[in-house]
Motif scaffolding. Sequence first.
Motif, PDB file in Angstrom:
ATOM      1  N   LEU A 155       0.905  -1.282  -0.011  1.00  0.00           N
ATOM      2  CA  LEU A 155       0.033   0.197  -0.044  1.00  0.00           C
ATOM      3  C   LEU A 155       0.843   1.426   0.091  1.00  0.00           C
ATOM      4  O   LEU A 155       0.694   2.293  -0.843  1.00  0.00           O
ATOM      5  N   CYS A 156       2.022   1.105   0.761  1.00  0.00           N
ATOM      6  CA  CYS A 156       2.971   2.287   0.730  1.00  0.00           C
ATOM      7  C   CYS A 156       3.499   2.476  -0.479  1.00  0.00           C
ATOM      8  O   CYS A 156       3.645   3.509  -1.133  1.00  0.00           O
ATOM      9  N   GLU A 157       3.798   1.440  -1.334  1.00  0.00           N
ATOM     10  CA  GLU A 157       4.363   1.290  -2.618  1.00  0.00           C
ATOM     11  C   GLU A 157       3.344   2.093  -3.519  1.00  0.00           C
ATOM     12  O   GLU A 157       3.642   2.833  -4.426  1.00  0.00           O
ATOM     13  N   LEU A 158       1.955   1.811  -3.394  1.00  0.00           N
ATOM     14  CA  LEU A 158       1.096   2.436  -4.286  1.00  0.00           C
ATOM     15  C   LEU A 158       0.828   3.899  -4.008  1.00  0.00           C
ATOM     16  O   LEU A 158       0.979   4.658  -4.945  1.00  0.00           O
ATOM     17  N   VAL A 159       0.813   4.133  -2.861  1.00  0.00           N
ATOM     18  CA  VAL A 159       0.581   5.761  -2.419  1.00  0.00           C
ATOM     19  C   VAL A 159       1.880   6.360  -2.533  1.00  0.00           C
ATOM     20  O   VAL A 159       1.713   7.646  -2.941  1.00  0.00           O
ATOM     21  N   PHE A 160       2.843   6.164  -1.991  1.00  0.00           N
ATOM     22  CA  PHE A 160       4.099   7.001  -1.918  1.00  0.00           C
ATOM     23  C   PHE A 160       5.037   6.726  -2.908  1.00  0.00           C
ATOM     24  O   PHE A 160       5.617   7.762  -3.694  1.00  0.00           O
ATOM     25  N   GLN A 161       5.452   5.426  -3.345  1.00  0.00           N
ATOM     26  CA  GLN A 161       6.485   5.233  -4.347  1.00  0.00           C
ATOM     27  C   GLN A 161       6.153   5.184  -5.780  1.00  0.00           C
ATOM     28  O   GLN A 161       6.877   6.023  -6.476  1.00  0.00           O
ATOM     29  N   LEU A 162       4.873   4.694  -6.053  1.00  0.00           N
ATOM     30  CA  LEU A 162       4.583   4.732  -7.421  1.00  0.00           C
ATOM     31  C   LEU A 162       4.288   6.135  -7.946  1.00  0.00           C
ATOM     32  O   LEU A 162       4.976   6.238  -9.261  1.00  0.00           O
ATOM     33  N   PRO A 163       3.912   7.249  -7.334  1.00  0.00           N
ATOM     34  CA  PRO A 163       3.985   8.651  -7.995  1.00  0.00           C
ATOM     35  C   PRO A 163       5.394   9.099  -7.942  1.00  0.00           C
ATOM     36  O   PRO A 163       5.553   9.793  -8.818  1.00  0.00           O
ATOM     37  N   PHE A 164       6.373   8.605  -7.237  1.00  0.00           N
ATOM     38  CA  PHE A 164       7.723   9.143  -7.191  1.00  0.00           C
ATOM     39  C   PHE A 164       8.335   8.504  -8.494  1.00  0.00           C
ATOM     40  O   PHE A 164       9.227   9.063  -8.837  1.00  0.00           O
ATOM     41  N   PHE A 165       8.136   7.346  -9.109  1.00  0.00           N
ATOM     42  CA  PHE A 165       8.840   6.506 -10.067  1.00  0.00           C
ATOM     43  C   PHE A 165       9.110   7.265 -11.144  1.00  0.00           C
ATOM     44  O   PHE A 165      10.057   7.420 -11.552  1.00  0.00           O
ATOM     45  N   PRO A 166       7.779   8.179 -11.769  1.00  0.00           N
ATOM     46  CA  PRO A 166       8.255   8.777 -12.995  1.00  0.00           C
ATOM     47  C   PRO A 166       8.846  10.023 -12.772  1.00  0.00           C
ATOM     48  O   PRO A 166       9.650  10.346 -13.770  1.00  0.00           O
ATOM     49  N   ILE A 167       8.770  10.828 -11.645  1.00  0.00           N
ATOM     50  CA  ILE A 167       9.416  11.911 -11.441  1.00  0.00           C
ATOM     51  C   ILE A 167      10.897  11.750 -11.395  1.00  0.00           C
ATOM     52  O   ILE A 167      11.933  12.227 -11.734  1.00  0.00           O
ATOM     53  N   ALA A 168      11.322  10.705 -10.577  1.00  0.00           N
ATOM     54  CA  ALA A 168      12.597  10.151 -10.266  1.00  0.00           C
ATOM     55  C   ALA A 168      13.078   9.820 -11.867  1.00  0.00           C
ATOM     56  O   ALA A 168      14.521  10.213 -12.039  1.00  0.00           O
ATOM     57  N   ALA A 169      12.419   9.226 -12.308  1.00  0.00           N
ATOM     58  CA  ALA A 169      13.174   8.479 -13.681  1.00  0.00           C
ATOM     59  C   ALA A 169      13.253   9.690 -14.454  1.00  0.00           C
ATOM     60  O   ALA A 169      14.462   9.726 -15.081  1.00  0.00           O
ATOM     61  N   TYR A 170      12.346  10.790 -14.694  1.00  0.00           N
ATOM     62  CA  TYR A 170      12.491  11.914 -15.343  1.00  0.00           C
ATOM     63  C   TYR A 170      13.939  12.873 -14.731  1.00  0.00           C
ATOM     64  O   TYR A 170      14.999  13.172 -15.624  1.00  0.00           O
TER      65      TYR A 170
END
Length: 176
Positions: free
Chosen positions: A71-86
Amino acid sequence: MGALAARRCVEWLLGLYFVSHIPITLFIDLQAVLPPELYPQEFSNLLRWYSKEFKDPLMQEPPVWFKSFLLCELVFQLPFFPIAAYAFFKGSCRWIRIPAIIYAAHTITTLIPILYTLLFEDFSKAVAFKGQRPESFRERLTLVGVYAPYLIIPLILLLFMLRNPYYKYEEKRKKK
């Protein structure tokens, strides 16, 4: 190799990590917490194949504590992934430092109990684990090998953000 080239190599590694993490999270990990009707049969089959092939008890019958990590992966990490990739593909984005440190610390913290469970849990006696489980130490190490990159790469990220001079020091803005 110069400092700039070395930094760019690490940034590209991190960018690839974050890009690759998006489909893994969406199509595999989150099946444990999202309604099954959201997933096509092929993704459900892929998860079943993985769980049985690698004897991953956490993905077969996810315990509540593991679901909380997902659930933390869904709420906190997943939105961060594309930002970090960029940020890492673009390079030289100092603003990613603090969010990356937070992500890395969070991910490392969640991987410690996961890896400990995979290595030391007596699955034959554990009530929460009913499916196939690793029976030999070799099977446990194979399973740890699946999860290990999600500890190692965030550890590299954390050290990179803390130790790399480019990210460590911000230029002082001159006041006019």
